[in-house]
Enzyme design. Structure first.
Site, PDB file in Angstrom:
ATOM      1  N   HIS A  20      10.201  18.485  15.755  1.00 13.78           N
ATOM      2  CA  HIS A  20       9.720  19.808  16.163  1.00 13.78           C
ATOM      3  C   HIS A  20       8.466  19.725  17.009  1.00 13.78           C
ATOM      4  O   HIS A  20       7.889  18.641  17.176  1.00 13.78           O
ATOM      5  CB  HIS A  20       9.494  20.667  14.915  1.00 13.78           C
ATOM      6  CG  HIS A  20       8.542  20.042  13.930  1.00 13.78           C
ATOM      7  ND1 HIS A  20       8.956  19.129  12.991  1.00 13.78           N
ATOM      8  CD2 HIS A  20       7.209  20.166  13.762  1.00 13.78           C
ATOM      9  CE1 HIS A  20       7.911  18.740  12.270  1.00 13.78           C
ATOM     10  NE2 HIS A  20       6.844  19.344  12.723  1.00 13.78           N
TER      11      HIS A  20
ATOM     12  N   GLU B 249       7.422  21.063   6.308  1.00 11.56           N
ATOM     13  CA  GLU B 249       6.253  21.750   6.879  1.00 11.56           C
ATOM     14  C   GLU B 249       6.448  23.264   6.786  1.00 11.56           C
ATOM     15  O   GLU B 249       7.445  23.799   7.256  1.00 11.56           O
ATOM     16  CB  GLU B 249       6.091  21.322   8.341  1.00 11.56           C
ATOM     17  CG  GLU B 249       5.079  22.137   9.144  1.00 11.56           C
ATOM     18  CD  GLU B 249       4.922  21.595  10.569  1.00 11.56           C
ATOM     19  OE1 GLU B 249       5.001  20.363  10.743  1.00 11.56           O
ATOM     20  OE2 GLU B 249       4.748  22.392  11.506  1.00 11.56           O
TER      21      GLU B 249
ATOM     22  N   GLU C 177      -0.999  31.970  -2.098  1.00 12.67           N
ATOM     23  CA  GLU C 177      -0.669  31.139  -3.261  1.00 12.67           C
ATOM     24  C   GLU C 177       0.549  30.327  -2.853  1.00 12.67           C
ATOM     25  O   GLU C 177       1.561  30.906  -2.465  1.00 12.67           O
ATOM     26  CB  GLU C 177      -0.286  31.995  -4.474  1.00 12.67           C
ATOM     27  CG  GLU C 177      -1.329  32.963  -4.944  1.00 12.67           C
ATOM     28  CD  GLU C 177      -0.887  33.749  -6.191  1.00 12.67           C
ATOM     29  OE1 GLU C 177       0.183  33.452  -6.757  1.00 12.67           O
ATOM     30  OE2 GLU C 177      -1.627  34.651  -6.587  1.00 12.67           O
TER      31      GLU C 177
ATOM     32  N   HIS D 223      -5.203  31.677 -15.119  1.00 13.90           N
ATOM     33  CA  HIS D 223      -6.236  31.973 -14.121  1.00 13.90           C
ATOM     34  C   HIS D 223      -6.206  33.423 -13.683  1.00 13.90           C
ATOM     35  O   HIS D 223      -5.223  34.129 -13.901  1.00 13.90           O
ATOM     36  CB  HIS D 223      -6.115  31.049 -12.906  1.00 13.90           C
ATOM     37  CG  HIS D 223      -4.765  31.034 -12.250  1.00 13.90           C
ATOM     38  ND1 HIS D 223      -3.671  30.429 -12.812  1.00 13.90           N
ATOM     39  CD2 HIS D 223      -4.314  31.572 -11.084  1.00 13.90           C
ATOM     40  CE1 HIS D 223      -2.625  30.571 -12.025  1.00 13.90           C
ATOM     41  NE2 HIS D 223      -2.984  31.278 -10.962  1.00 13.90           N
TER      42      HIS D 223
ATOM     43  N   HIS E 206       8.276  14.180  10.458  1.00 15.09           N
ATOM     44  CA  HIS E 206       7.632  13.532   9.309  1.00 15.09           C
ATOM     45  C   HIS E 206       8.526  13.608   8.088  1.00 15.09           C
ATOM     46  O   HIS E 206       9.524  14.331   8.085  1.00 15.09           O
ATOM     47  CB  HIS E 206       6.249  14.137   9.012  1.00 15.09           C
ATOM     48  CG  HIS E 206       6.101  15.588   9.385  1.00 15.09           C
ATOM     49  ND1 HIS E 206       6.636  16.598   8.640  1.00 15.09           N
ATOM     50  CD2 HIS E 206       5.503  16.172  10.461  1.00 15.09           C
ATOM     51  CE1 HIS E 206       6.350  17.757   9.213  1.00 15.09           C
ATOM     52  NE2 HIS E 206       5.672  17.542  10.338  1.00 15.09           N
TER      53      HIS E 206
ATOM     54  N   HIS F   8       1.653  29.998 -13.810  1.00 17.99           N
ATOM     55  CA  HIS F   8       2.922  29.725 -13.136  1.00 17.99           C
ATOM     56  C   HIS F   8       3.696  28.677 -13.928  1.00 17.99           C
ATOM     57  O   HIS F   8       3.161  27.609 -14.217  1.00 17.99           O
ATOM     58  CB  HIS F   8       2.668  29.254 -11.702  1.00 17.99           C
ATOM     59  CG  HIS F   8       1.831  30.242 -10.941  1.00 17.99           C
ATOM     60  ND1 HIS F   8       2.370  31.322 -10.297  1.00 17.99           N
ATOM     61  CD2 HIS F   8       0.487  30.339 -10.789  1.00 17.99           C
ATOM     62  CE1 HIS F   8       1.390  32.044  -9.757  1.00 17.99           C
ATOM     63  NE2 HIS F   8       0.240  31.471 -10.041  1.00 17.99           N
TER      64      HIS F   8
HETATM   65 MN    MN Z   1       4.831  18.817  11.962  1.00 13.85          MN
HETATM   66 MN    MN Z   2      -1.676  32.145  -9.475  1.00 13.13          MN
END
Ligand code: MN
Ligand code: MN
Length: 398
Positions: free
Chosen positions: A146, A107, A339, A325, A103, A281
């Site tokens: 894959h 991933e 996270e 947060h 794709h 962040h």
């Molecule tokens: Mn895949």
């Molecule tokens: Mn955070």
């Protein structure tokens, strides 16, 4: 548990705050969902203003069931704010295969239960064949073909892609391409008679049931170009965690898993009574996946806007770029969650550390606080805190 009749009257939560605001809800309602979302039914007094939805449960998505396993996904379609990353929760039976495919997106995956064999071949003809178990992650760069296959006990994992609009049902699959290529072209391409391709699948296979593969040694394919030099696999749980008063944190990004240049993550454990400290962040949005336990997160957007959402295992959470947060464990067991960031680095700014490293007079006068607050600040980050005797009480909604 199917309806509110089975609940005692005093077990049915009502949208009434301790100060008397609100009124009972006798009308149509889903009591079980209200029980799961106490901070939506009775928001903390500090909540205010309008915030996009920051929660979507995998339990509210449609399963795709196949012989060999299942998948379900939370993408931008389900959670519109989640533009940076998309998640797929997948299970494979023993021998079940997520077929050979590729794709446009990278991933990243975390193995939750069981074990799988992953394979990939890169543009230089180098290959990678490895087994992954609980707490291991893997990363396939965009365009690299894959596969994933469940081993003896099958497996369940979370896949995260660096594009919120990604769908795992919309990838490029080997069976799909074969099905949509004329047989005489296949014959010419492989230098074989057409009859050798007469039984190929008529459509995309996606997931199928196969036999449990033999040992890695048995399945080894020696490439004349060698194996892929940067590992596609990383043992995240084997990594020494940052241990703090309230839990643990394991960070994985391109600094310790060099192939993972577009996705960074932290695996966080918040012990009962602990809080993932107030922070934000400075690099990108945060996409979360809750693995165990339950908690609540309040997100601060500036201009008086703050909103609290309740999360439990199987939920996806989201925090827009730079929004402040914190996450509290509201249960009796450890809350584990991921996270995730579309970034080469994990980066966070600690409110506590920022204050500790700013001229103290300035901080004191800005917040109108005394020396106690200044003296209690920490110059070193503590991502998950728990300070007895100031342990917070989950039901103290005031
Ligand atoms: Mn895949
Ligand atoms: Mn955070």
């Amino acid at each position: 548990m199917s309806n509110s009749d089975e609940l005692q009257y005093d077990q049915v939560p009502q949208p009434i705050r301790k100060d008397g605001a609100g009124s009972p809800d006798y009308g149509p309602r889903d009591v079980w969902r209200d029980i799961e979302n106490p901070d939506m039914l009775v928001p903390p007094l500090t909540d205010n203003g309008l915030m996009p939805n920051l929660k979507f449960s995998f339990s509210d998505t449609n399963m795709k069931l196949n012989h060999g396993g299942w998948s379900r996904e939370v993408t931008q379609r389900e959670l519109p704010i989640a533009t940076t990353l998309a998640g797929v929760n997948m299970s494979l039976t023993p021998g079940g295969v997520r077929e050979l495919h590729w794709h446009q997106q990278a991933e990243w995956s975390y193995m939750i239960l069981g074990r799988a064999r992953i394979t990939a071949v890169d543009q230089e003809g180098r290959n990678f064949i490895a087994d992954v178990g609980p707490g291991d992650i893997w990363y396939f760069p965009p365009g690299i073909p894959h596969s994933i296959q469940g081993l003896e006990d099958g497996c369940e994992f979370i896949l995260v892609f660096d594009d919120g609009s990604f769908s795992d049902l919309n990838t490029l699959s080997i069976s799909d391409w074969f099905a949509h290529t004329p047989k005489d072209v296949l014959s010419a391409n492989f230098g074989l008679p057409k009859k050798d391709f007469k039984c190929i699948p008529k459509d995309q296979v996606y997931i199928f049931q196969d036999n449990v593969p033999g040992s890695l040694e048995n399945q080894k394919v020696n490439s004349p170009y060698g194996t892929i030099s940067l590992s596609f696999k990383h043992k995240l749980m084997a990594q020494d965690p940052i241990v703090t008063s309230g839990g643990t944190v394991r960070i994985v990004d391109s600094t310790n898993f060099p192939i993972s240049i577009t996705i960074a993550a932290a695996l966080v454990e918040i012990k009962p009574g602990g809080v993932r400290e107030l922070h934000w962040h400075p690099n990108n949005d945060e996409w979360q996946y809750y693995l165990t336990g339950q908690g609540r997160m309040t997100v601060f957007a500036g201009n008086g806007i703050a909103k609290t959402f309740d999360y439990r295992a199987g939920d996806v959470g989201y925090v827009p770029f730079a929004f402040g947060h914190y996450i509290q464990n509201t249960g009796t067991e450890s809350l584990w969650f991921l996270e995730m960031f579309k970034s080469d680095r994990f980066e966070d700014v600690s409110l506590n550390q920022w204050m500790a490293l700013t001229p103290h007079e300035l901080v004191k006068d800005n917040l109108n606080v005394g020396p106690n607050v200044i003296n209690g600040l920490h110059q070193k980050k503590s991502p998950v805190v728990k300070y007895p005797p100031y342990t917070y009480h989950p039901n103290n909604n005031d």
